[in-house]
Enzyme design. Structure first.
Site, short mmCIF file in Angstrom:
data_model
loop_
_atom_site.label_atom_id
_atom_site.label_comp_id
_atom_site.label_asym_id
_atom_site.label_seq_id
_atom_site.Cartn_x
_atom_site.Cartn_y
_atom_site.Cartn_z
N GLU A 1 -2.97 -1.08 -0.93
CA GLU A 1 -4.36 -1.27 -1.37
C GLU A 1 -4.59 -0.26 -2.49
OE1 GLU A 1 -8.83 -0.40 -1.11
OE2 GLU A 1 -7.42 0.79 0.04
N ASP B 1 -3.80 2.02 3.21
CA ASP B 1 -5.17 2.21 2.73
C ASP B 1 -5.22 3.25 1.62
OD1 ASP B 1 -8.13 1.86 3.12
OD2 ASP B 1 -7.99 3.99 3.60
#
Length: 646
Positions: A354, A311
């Protein structure tokens, strides 16, 4: 009676402080040990700013007197071994700082934790689970995932489906409910929003406290092992969302763990993450590197996970609070080290970034000066495509390049195309509701969007609920709107999603070389006036190709001519306007014969009907002589024990 025996080895301690102890969960945390026919429970913690550390729990009535840990070295590792088997007991560390403050902290290395709102750690043995996924692991070791179909169903376990009383399904119950559902849809992988222990439901797991602890919301660590084991037995890979960038600031967690900023940056400007109200990990500190890399290897070793989606990578490679983009060399170096170690341990792991930035070589190997991931979310594609789709069909011709720009860089990295949870919350609307127009047009354009996504180079990720035609945004406190399947158009979008994913997995042109320029060729990239895009997808095999024609307006065209690269017959194998999908029925039932009339820069051309807000997929027909001796295409997502591989 407390004992100060069973110390950690000097070598372990050295590696931990050097940043290279990748099994630091064996040095620190709670371990049950048998020595000289006696059972011991050892507790160890890193707390260099502490003047004293005690272990407290339900085994000593939360009274630390007589349970002080011994300081092993000046760098602050403390340990104690108790001549008892304390499996199942609750515990915390009572840390007395150099300033005399008393802190009660959960164990950063705990394998199991109390169900929120309680915050104690639990002594737990990970041993004893019998894995039955050797066929999956063997199969995976022989595959080249770049040349395989990867379609990922992103799931938040707490809100996919709930019990009648509003309670959570357990990991074991989810295995019985979720796995058959995902198999029926046709996905190859499940991606779970973070399952590390976290105090607040609405953080979705992105603000954690237990990087070695599968959240107790859905059961025990063994229950989670069971879930993954069942996924693997059915041919499904499991990817975990993992957050090495920042952590929550709850009092029992990592924040100011021993009274100092131990896991995070000492400088407030670098430490505080105002966007999420969290603290940023100090990625330049050796012990933090040992902690985080050990966490990644822990989930691979003990839980057999198949990959991680990291993330907010931009929060690691750039200093988050600086004006402009200032590179964080420690963050980039950490990611290179992490990926190097992970692939040395298991080269089959998917490491997915990401990353919304234009940092170069994210998916290039470290030895070529890349960050070392093997996939990156294509955030630019996602933003451009959704911006285009949310624009009225009459105005799309003005922003035609939003749909074509991604092909200028589509092969610079290995991409995953994501329509994730982030795109259907916080007022952004559901995928269906983003589509302009009336009720019918919304569904038609959602089918078109999904068809265009399957045709575009890159692996695929879709967040749960897209297949139901959700009108509402994702609501993390409620289950999906399952009742929608009682309505005709919603039932038909579900059927379309299944057929589309089936087409993806059966069609080598859609995945075999989709990371290379050889796998894609525009037919007509410049038709802004009609907002029609046409292109070819190709596999390694000569003449194995698909033609996509996508119409982003409500206008219907008959006898529409497009150029094609090959002579022969073309058959429509999918049309999003089929009545069975909820469309108007403008389809091409007859075989389309290519004529030797050059068009769109191609030597041949065909004529077909173009449906409104529709995508038509054509396959070059192979005649018997061409097919003779060819091996039939195989379904990649075999289910072990259910299907026989050809």
């Amino acid at each position: 009676m407390a004992s100060t025996t069973l110390y950690p080895s000097d070598y372990q301690v050295h590696l931990f402080h050097e940043g290279t102890l990748y099994e630091s969960y064996k040095l620190l945390g709670s371990q049950m040990i048998e020595e000289a026919n006696e059972k011991w429970t050892k507790f160890s913690v890193w707390a260099p700013n502490a003047s004293e550390v005690r272990v407290v729990g339900d085994f000593n009535n939360w009274n630390g007197k007589g349970y002080s840990l011994h300081k092993v070295n000046k760098q602050g590792i403390w340990t104690i071994s108790l001549n008892e088997n304390l499996e199942g007991c609750l515990y915390k560390y009572e840390i007395i700082t150099k300033n005399g403050e008393v802190l009660l902290k959960a164990d950063p290395y705990a394998f199991y934790s109390e169900l929120r709102p309680n915050t104690a750690s639990i002594v737990y043995s990970l041993e004893g689970f019998k894995w039955d996924d050797s066929r999956w692991l063997n199969y995976k070791s022989k595959r080249n995932h770049l040349a395989d179909p990867i379609s990922i169903y992103e799931v938040h376990l707490g809100s996919w489906k709930k019990k009648e009383d509003g309670g959570f399904f357990s990991y074991r119950e989810l295995a019985a409910e979720l796995i058959p559902y995902v198999l029926e849809l046709g996905f190859t992988h499940i991606e779970l929003l973070p399952i590390i222990e976290h105090p607040l439901d609405i953080s979705w797991g992105y603000q954690g406290t237990g990087y070695f602890s599968a959240t107790s919301r859905y059961g025990t660590p063994h229950d989670f092992m069971y879930f993954i084991n069942e996924c693997h037995k059915n041919g499904l890979g499991v990817i975990l969302d993992w957050v090495p960038g920042h952590f929550c600031k709850d009092a029992h967690g990592l924040y100011q763990f021993d009274g100092s900023f131990l896991y995070d940056y000492p400088n407030e400007h670098d430490r505080e993450n105002s966007v999420w109200g969290t603290a940023n990990f100090n990625l330049g500190k050796n012990e933090v590197q040992s902690f985080l890399i050990s966490s990644a290897l822990f989930w691979i070793r003990y839980f057999h996970v198949d990959g991680f989606r990291l993330d907010a990578v931009s929060n690691l490679i750039y200093w988050p609070n600086q004006t402009g983009r200032v590179e964080n060399n420690d963050g980039a170096a950490f990611l290179k080290k992490l990926n190097t170690v992970v692939f040395q341990y298991d080269p089959t792991i998917l490491m997915i970034a990401e990353d919304s930035t234009d940092w170069p070589n994210v998916t290039s190997p470290v030895h070529y000066n890349g960050l070392g991931f093997n996939y990156k979310w294509n955030m630019g594609w996602m933003n451009d495509v959704l911006s285009y789709m949310e624009t009225s069909s009459e105005s799309r011709r003005k922003i035609h390049e939003k749909m074509t720009f991604s092909l200028l860089y589509a092969f610079n990295e290995n991409f995953v195309l994501p329509f994730s949870h982030d795109e259907v919350v916080h007022g952004k609307k559901s995928l269906l509701d983003k589509m302009p127009g009336d009720y019918w047009q919304k569904f038609a354009q959602l089918r078109l969007l999904l068809g265009f996504m399957m045709g575009h180079p890159g692996k695929k990720l879709l967040f749960m609920g897209f297949e139901l035609g959700h009108f509402s945004e994702w609501r993390d406190q409620e289950q999906l709107d399952w009742h929608l399947l009682e309505y005709d158009m919603h039932k038909k979008i579900y059927v379309y999603a299944k057929d589309l994913l089936k087409l993806y997995k059966r069609s080598k042109p859609l995945y075999e070389v989709d990371h290379l320029r050889d796998g894609f060729e525009w037919i007509d990239v410049n038709n802004a006036e009609q907002s029609i895009f046409s292109f070819v997808r190709k596999s390694k095999k000569e003449n194995d190709l698909l033609v996509f024609v996508c119409n982003f307006t409500s206008v219907v065209y008959h006898d529409y001519r497009i150029g094609v690269p090959n002579k022969g017959s073309y058959r429509e194998i999918l049309n999003s306007d089929q009545e069975s999908f909820g469309g108007s029925g403008i389809v091409n039932n007859k075989v389309l014969q290519a004529k030797e009339e050059a068009f769109h820069g191609k030597p041949y051309s065909i004529k077909l009907s173009i449906p409104p807000f529709g995508v038509s997929v054509l396959r070059l027909v192979k005649h018997r002589k061409e097919r003779k001796g060819d091996e039939k295409e195989k379904m990649h997502s075999y289910a072990i024990g259910r299907r026989k591989r050809k």
